[in-house]
Design a protein around this motif. Structure first.
Motif, PDB file in Angstrom:
ATOM      1  N   UNK A  24       0.790  -1.231   0.000  1.00  0.00           N
ATOM      2  CA  UNK A  24       0.000   0.000   0.000  1.00  0.00           C
ATOM      3  C   UNK A  24       0.816   1.271   0.000  1.00  0.00           C
ATOM      4  N   UNK A  27       2.730   1.079  -4.376  1.00  0.00           N
ATOM      5  CA  UNK A  27       1.958   0.703  -5.552  1.00  0.00           C
ATOM      6  C   UNK A  27       2.267  -0.709  -5.991  1.00  0.00           C
ATOM      7  N   UNK A  32       7.575   3.562  -9.312  1.00  0.00           N
ATOM      8  CA  UNK A  32       8.759   4.194  -8.735  1.00  0.00           C
ATOM      9  C   UNK A  32      10.023   3.989  -9.566  1.00  0.00           C
ATOM     10  N   UNK A  61      -8.424  10.979   1.924  1.00  0.00           N
ATOM     11  CA  UNK A  61      -7.971   9.683   2.401  1.00  0.00           C
ATOM     12  C   UNK A  61      -6.702   9.754   3.224  1.00  0.00           C
TER      13      UNK A  61
ATOM     14  N   UNK B 219      -5.976  17.718  -4.087  1.00  0.00           N
ATOM     15  CA  UNK B 219      -6.457  16.781  -3.056  1.00  0.00           C
ATOM     16  C   UNK B 219      -5.275  16.503  -2.131  1.00  0.00           C
ATOM     17  N   UNK B 221      -2.381  14.798  -0.628  1.00  0.00           N
ATOM     18  CA  UNK B 221      -1.545  13.909  -1.424  1.00  0.00           C
ATOM     19  C   UNK B 221      -0.517  13.177  -0.565  1.00  0.00           C
ATOM     20  N   UNK B 225       3.730   9.730  -6.635  1.00  0.00           N
ATOM     21  CA  UNK B 225       4.212   8.813  -7.676  1.00  0.00           C
ATOM     22  C   UNK B 225       3.103   7.898  -8.197  1.00  0.00           C
ATOM     23  N   UNK B 226       1.925   7.969  -7.606  1.00  0.00           N
ATOM     24  CA  UNK B 226       0.860   7.030  -7.972  1.00  0.00           C
ATOM     25  C   UNK B 226       0.927   5.730  -7.193  1.00  0.00           C
ATOM     26  N   UNK B 227       1.720   5.704  -6.140  1.00  0.00           N
ATOM     27  CA  UNK B 227       1.936   4.458  -5.416  1.00  0.00           C
ATOM     28  C   UNK B 227       1.059   4.250  -4.196  1.00  0.00           C
ATOM     29  N   UNK B 228       0.522   5.333  -3.634  1.00  0.00           N
ATOM     30  CA  UNK B 228      -0.158   5.172  -2.343  1.00  0.00           C
ATOM     31  C   UNK B 228      -1.675   5.323  -2.430  1.00  0.00           C
ATOM     32  N   UNK B 229      -2.196   5.730  -3.558  1.00  0.00           N
ATOM     33  CA  UNK B 229      -3.650   5.751  -3.796  1.00  0.00           C
ATOM     34  C   UNK B 229      -4.427   6.660  -2.837  1.00  0.00           C
ATOM     35  N   UNK B 230      -3.827   7.736  -2.356  1.00  0.00           N
ATOM     36  CA  UNK B 230      -4.601   8.564  -1.416  1.00  0.00           C
ATOM     37  C   UNK B 230      -5.235   9.806  -2.050  1.00  0.00           C
ATOM     38  N   UNK B 232      -7.312  10.774  -4.348  1.00  0.00           N
ATOM     39  CA  UNK B 232      -8.253  10.280  -5.343  1.00  0.00           C
ATOM     40  C   UNK B 232      -9.269  11.338  -5.756  1.00  0.00           C
ATOM     41  N   UNK B 243     -12.139   6.092  -9.089  1.00  0.00           N
ATOM     42  CA  UNK B 243     -11.245   7.038  -8.439  1.00  0.00           C
ATOM     43  C   UNK B 243      -9.908   7.003  -9.157  1.00  0.00           C
ATOM     44  N   UNK B 244      -9.544   8.131  -9.750  1.00  0.00           N
ATOM     45  CA  UNK B 244      -8.233   8.263 -10.386  1.00  0.00           C
ATOM     46  C   UNK B 244      -7.312   9.004  -9.425  1.00  0.00           C
ATOM     47  N   UNK B 245      -6.015   9.007  -9.770  1.00  0.00           N
ATOM     48  CA  UNK B 245      -5.036   9.641  -8.908  1.00  0.00           C
ATOM     49  C   UNK B 245      -4.760  11.066  -9.381  1.00  0.00           C
TER      50      UNK B 245
END
Lengths: 304, 264
Positions: A24, A27, A32, A61, B219, B221, B225-230, B232, B243-245
């Motif tokens: 999580x 990704x 990366x 979130x 939003x 953040x 990098x698009x790795x943590x999905x927060x 959205x 939900x996109x990043x």
């Protein structure tokens, strides 16, 4: 080649080094690759997977708290089929070992995912029974030792790869839960997942997170995580992947001394994309400074 | 390609009430950034502030290798940034991140619509596409919070200003002024950035008058990098969205694809 030996073995699989990406926070790894040579990471636990694609929770979130972050992503992911067909082949171009982190609403769903992962190049399955941000499944499986036993046993019967069980700290006695997982046949244990918490916006009087509560991670939880890893290390005979607020090589050494065979870096990946490589470099430096030529000399090396 | 850059601070000045402009030496970013893209800044000095702060690029000087960032002080991190002095330390930043605005070659006229902090990235757009016929609509809370209006006047054919209290330009929301002009002038493309309330109205206007519109979203953040999905945001069409990043799918999206109903 000189320099200390860093390779560790977990359930018959050799990791080049004990540094793992926590699920999580990294990704599917590929995101990366501009910053990190993924060959240099011991293993990557991918974004938590579910049987079907999952939208996740509404924003916001994430919120920063003192020396920590609270998140409530709610397991947004493209689904296990997409992972197997799309993300896994890309990740398998690298030496890093791949850990598939799976999340079910029912025991049956966990088993279905383990079956789908049979005959894939996944190196480990990580049973996530500790996600605090979903209404069904998740942490509800991880707080009751009997339930931990049942789900671990069921998945162990149908999974081909070594099984790691990821534990939640939101329990009365972590030793009981770890013991149940080992009894049921877990090959390794990873801990800790996040601690449940919340934050309030005093101007709007609303919770900052749309999900109201979230999981706390980062340096704020490190002492708790370290204590739990130490407790579990005294309870089980299977390897432990320790995590919780590891930001530096020194932090990693603490977890290894407490009994972890490998360590996962999570929140630090959000701070710096190269965090795992930095932790690795600092770990090597520590070993060189202390004349330690094999990581195994450190594992469980706490002096009381 | 995105990089990690250690960037000396050249200048850090207050340009409006609660708003600062920081100039950094970052030649790689200056040469490669597209309007709407951002840099992700590590807050120095206080290691308890873990997360980086995403700040869009406001202007570039390719000859001197510098970039300008305009930011509002909203919390501890930005407050700390505002107190940094030139050459005091170097900032750790990642960038350029995200997808910026896209202006096709056949576009000859462009409208920029910004509110508050959202005016900042539009100045880089005005700078990059200054050969086009640009009209800017800039809204602020009041006169003391307005900034860089002269820069926009130099780069654009026409600049409209509004403030909530009428202390500068027309009184009212900038979208009210926009709507007065849109039916007769019919721009080919609108680029917008500002508070959600403004972007919602901008989306409605662009759909009603059938003018393509790209908006930049904000939003909370994490990694960038698009790795943590927060970070959205709901993107798609009604009943079929995901939900996109914001960090890697955005921050700039076609306004028609943004589902604001899914924002709490």
């Amino acid at each position: 080649m000189n320099g200390p030996n860093l390779s560790v073995e977990i359930a018959g699989v050799t990791l080049d080094n004990p540094i793992v990406a926590a699920s999580g926070t990294f990704g599917f790894g590929i995101e990366y690759s501009d910053y990190v040579d993924l060959n240099k990471v011991g293993a990557i636990s991918v974004k938590g997977l579910t049987l079907e694609p999952r939208k996740g929770n509404p924003p916001s979130r994430i919120v920063e708290t003192p020396s920590g972050i609270l998140n409530s992503v709610g397991l947004q992911n493209p689904g296990i089929d997409h992972f197997i067909n799309h993300d896994l082949p890309m990740l398998k171009q690298y030496r890093t070992k791949v850990i598939a982190n799976i999340n079910g609403k029912t025991i049956h769903e966990y088993c279905q995912m383990a079956l789908k992962l049979q005959n894939t190049e996944v190196d480990f399955i990580e049973l996530n029974i500790s996600c605090p941000n979903v209404s069904q499944g998740g942490v509800s499986f991880g707080t009751d030792p009997d339930m931990v036993y049942r789900v671990t046993k069921a998945v162990k019967c149908c999974c081909q790869q070594p099984l790691i069980v990821k534990l939640t700290p939101n329990v009365r006695d972590i030793k009981e839960v770890a013991h149940a997982a080992e009894e049921a046949g877990a090959d390794a244990i990873s801990l800790i997942n996040t601690l449940v918490g919340m934050a309030i916006d005093i101007n709007t009087r609303k919770p900052v997170l749309a999900n109201v509560t979230g999981g706390l991670s980062g340096p704020a939880i490190k002492p708790v995580a370290l204590y739990m890893v130490w407790q579990v290390a005294q309870t089980v005979n299977i390897p432990i992947i320790g995590m919780g607020g590891i930001m530096t090589g020194e932090d990693a050494v603490e977890f290894i001394l407490a009994g972890a065979t490998a360590v996962a870096v999570g929140t630090a990946n959000l701070v710096s994309p190269t965090a795992m490589l930095d932790v690795l470099e600092e770990l090597i430096k520590y070993m060189e400074n202390h004349d330690i030529d094999d990581i195994h000399q450190l594992i469980g090396g706490l002096v009381l | 390609m995105k990089k990690r850059i250690i960037s000396p601070i050249i200048q850090n000045i207050k340009i409006a009430h609660g708003t600062y402009k920081m100039t950094l030496f970052a030649p790689y970013i200056a040469s490669n950034v597209t309007p709407g893209q951002f840099v992700h800044i590590k807050i120095p000095r206080d290691s308890s502030l873990l997360l980086r702060r995403p700040i869009s690029v406001n202007g570039v000087d390719k000859n001197n290798g510098t970039i300008d960032l305009v930011y509002r002080v909203v919390g501890k991190g930005t407050s700390l940034l505002s107190k940094l002095k030139p050459n005091e330390l170097d900032l750790d930043l990642l960038g350029p991140l995200g997808n910026g605005y896209k202006v096709e070659e056949n576009i000859k006229s462009l409208w920029l619509v910004g509110g508050g902090c959202g005016v900042a990235p539009l100045k880089l757009a005005a700078q990059k596409w200054s050969n086009l016929d640009i009209t800017a609509f800039l809204g602020f809370k009041n006169k003391s919070e307005a900034y860089q209006i002269d820069d926009f006047k130099n780069l654009c054919s026409q600049v409209f200003i509004s403030t909530d209290d009428g202390s500068l330009g027309e009184k009212g929301f900038i979208t009210h002024i926009l709507i007065k002009h849109i039916s007769e002038l019919r721009p080919k493309l609108i680029l917008g950035c500002g508070p959600i309330s403004m972007l919602k109205i901008l989306k409605q206007i662009s759909e009603r008058y059938d003018v393509p519109c790209q908006i930049s979203l904000e939003e909370r953040m994490g990694c960038g990098m698009g790795g943590c999905f927060v970070c959205s945001c709901a993107i798609g069409i009604k009943d079929s969205w995901d939900y996109k990043k914001v960090c890697t799918d955005g921050p700039v999206f076609d306004s028609r694809e943004v589902i604001f109903d899914e924002w709490p």
